[in-house]
Scaffold this motif. Structure first.
Motif, mmCIF file in Angstrom:
data_model
loop_
_atom_site.group_PDB
_atom_site.id
_atom_site.type_symbol
_atom_site.label_atom_id
_atom_site.label_comp_id
_atom_site.label_asym_id
_atom_site.label_seq_id
_atom_site.Cartn_x
_atom_site.Cartn_y
_atom_site.Cartn_z
ATOM 1 N N LEU A 148 0.806 -1.217 0.000
ATOM 2 C CA LEU A 148 0.000 0.000 0.000
ATOM 3 C C LEU A 148 0.840 1.269 0.000
ATOM 4 C CD1 LEU A 148 -2.854 -1.015 2.498
ATOM 5 C CD2 LEU A 148 -2.847 -1.130 -0.001
ATOM 6 N N CYS A 153 0.449 2.103 -6.311
ATOM 7 C CA CYS A 153 -0.554 1.175 -5.783
ATOM 8 C C CYS A 153 -1.952 1.539 -6.284
ATOM 9 C CB CYS A 153 -0.527 1.186 -4.258
ATOM 10 S SG CYS A 153 -1.846 0.232 -3.496
ATOM 11 N N ASP A 156 -7.720 -0.794 -3.775
ATOM 12 C CA ASP A 156 -8.746 0.000 -3.086
ATOM 13 C C ASP A 156 -9.178 -0.622 -1.767
ATOM 14 O OD1 ASP A 156 -9.079 2.001 -5.185
ATOM 15 O OD2 ASP A 156 -9.925 0.368 -6.350
ATOM 16 N N GLY A 157 -8.995 -1.942 -1.636
ATOM 17 C CA GLY A 157 -9.404 -2.624 -0.416
ATOM 18 C C GLY A 157 -8.702 -3.957 -0.298
ATOM 19 N N SER A 177 -5.598 -0.255 8.111
ATOM 20 C CA SER A 177 -6.777 0.364 7.504
ATOM 21 C C SER A 177 -6.836 1.855 7.820
ATOM 22 C CB SER A 177 -8.043 -0.340 8.008
ATOM 23 O OG SER A 177 -9.200 0.312 7.526
ATOM 24 N N PHE A 180 -3.881 3.825 5.917
ATOM 25 C CA PHE A 180 -4.018 4.001 4.468
ATOM 26 C C PHE A 180 -5.443 4.356 4.048
ATOM 27 C CE2 PHE A 180 -0.259 1.301 4.964
ATOM 28 C CZ PHE A 180 0.649 1.993 4.189
ATOM 29 N N GLU A 181 -6.336 4.462 5.012
ATOM 30 C CA GLU A 181 -7.724 4.880 4.770
ATOM 31 C C GLU A 181 -8.386 4.019 3.699
ATOM 32 O OE1 GLU A 181 -7.386 9.058 3.916
ATOM 33 O OE2 GLU A 181 -7.304 9.567 6.049
ATOM 34 N N LYS A 182 -8.345 2.729 3.936
ATOM 35 C CA LYS A 182 -8.950 1.768 3.009
ATOM 36 C C LYS A 182 -9.749 0.733 3.791
ATOM 37 C CE LYS A 182 -5.151 2.168 -0.339
ATOM 38 N NZ LYS A 182 -5.878 2.860 -1.422
ATOM 39 N N LEU A 205 -16.737 -0.136 -0.147
ATOM 40 C CA LEU A 205 -16.131 0.638 -1.233
ATOM 41 C C LEU A 205 -17.114 1.672 -1.787
ATOM 42 C CD1 LEU A 205 -14.200 -2.160 -3.162
ATOM 43 C CD2 LEU A 205 -13.178 -0.198 -2.003
ATOM 44 N N ILE A 210 -14.317 3.238 5.796
ATOM 45 C CA ILE A 210 -12.950 2.817 6.139
ATOM 46 C C ILE A 210 -12.977 2.062 7.463
ATOM 47 C CG2 ILE A 210 -10.645 3.639 6.772
ATOM 48 C CD1 ILE A 210 -11.234 6.082 4.960
#
Length: 328
Positions: A148, A153, A156-157, A177, A180-182, A205, A210
């Protein structure tokens, strides 16, 4: 991206990559321990074979091509290479020939590491001599962080590995999580469990949620497995480790603590540090999710399960092997 070889195989087997094609693009990451074992480490094991050292290993590693053949080919030429299913089998085998020098190639992630810890405890208890551990054990969270952190990169998840999460719990994934705010979803392995996890991932998504959702709550607890974590803390410390395709990742390996250096293969054979090799195939790009197996020029032509050029086609959990087996 899923980072679990069992997920990779199951997603292909159940046809879920095709089912979700219009919703999400599912890509495979570095979730197969055989696949992420570096070319250098394979060549070091081949070197030990040439020195007359007995090698114990899990089956798939036997077929991974090194720069000068495979462990299976070395065995065919007379080297003492033995496949095992349970590390504790080694103790009884070594008792039959106690003067033989042997090295156990310990590959795996947090799931396998407690079994290796149990083997070390048995070595202490049984008094078995001349058995050394070559720790190729790796930690999944640092690999996810490395993926990530890549400026290119496009992930997205993350579909998180249920087996690893059973050991380490939810917290390491929560930290990633947030950083990286995913969205992260911890998934099980049946078709129903994977569909549940994928539906939750799609919801997170599309709604911009998040965090970590535990879709494998029947098995994975927030704190993980206290017994397994205690064993890891007793016998191992974190170390930098080389991953195929990802280079060296800080604190991503399990190294034997100094108290157990007497059975550390790298202490017994320091010349192994001098052996370094480059990848012989594009498996590294596949493991990073930057190359689909079918887009590799070798796939299905010069590279297939009978004649693999790299570990992603060798391993039963490898993405290339899964695509070759289940492609329509």
């Amino acid at each position: 991206m899923e980072v679990c070889g069992t997920h990779t195989h199951a997603l292909m087997q159940f046809g879920l990559k095709d089912v979700y094609r219009d919703k999400m693009r599912l890509v495979s990451g570095p979730g197969c321990p055989v696949c992420v074992t570096s070319q250098s480490d394979i060549d070091r094991l081949l070197y030990l074979c040439d020195q007359g050292v007995r090698i114990y290993t899990f089956g798939d590693l036997m077929k991974v091509p090194g720069s000068f053949g495979t462990l299976r080919e070395k065995r065919a030429l007379g080297a003492d290479v033995r496949e095992i299913y349970n590390p504790l089998e080694i103790i009884e085998d070594m008792r039959k020939q106690p003067t033989t020098i042997a090295v156990f190639a310990a590959i795996g992630f947090e799931t396998t590491a407690p079994l290796v810890a149990e083997l070390i405890a048995e070595i202490e208890k049984s008094g078995v001599k001349n058995l050394y551990i070559y720790s190729l054990l790796k930690r999944i969270p640092p690999a996810i962080e490395a993926l990530l952190s890549d400026p290119d990169c496009e992930i997205d998840g993350l579909l998180c590995p249920g087996h690893v999460a059973t050991v380490i719990g939810e917290t390491p994934f929560v930290k990633l999580s947030e950083k990286f705010e995913k969205p992260f979803v911890i998934a099980g392995f049946t078709a129903e469990q994977l569909i549940f996890a994928l539906e939750k991932m799609y919801e997170m998504l599309t709604k911009g949620i998040i965090g970590v959702f535990n879709a494998y709550y029947s098995t994975v607890k927030k704190e993980g497995s206290p017994l397994a974590l205690k064993a890891l803390k007793k016998f191992f410390e974190t170390s930098d480790a080389e991953w195929r395709g990802l280079s060296v990742i800080k604190d991503s390996g399990f190294m034997l603590k100094k108290e157990y250096s007497v059975i550390n293969a790298l202490q017994k054979y320091p010349q192994l540090y001098k052996i370094t090799s480059k990848d012989n195939c594009p498996c590294g790009q596949v493991l990073k999710g930057k190359l689909e197996p079918e887009d590799c020029s070798y796939f299905g032509v010069s590279c297939n399960p009978e004649n693999p050029l790299g570990p992603c086609m060798v391993s039963s959990e490898g993405s290339c092997h899964a695509v070759f087996l289940y492609r329509t």
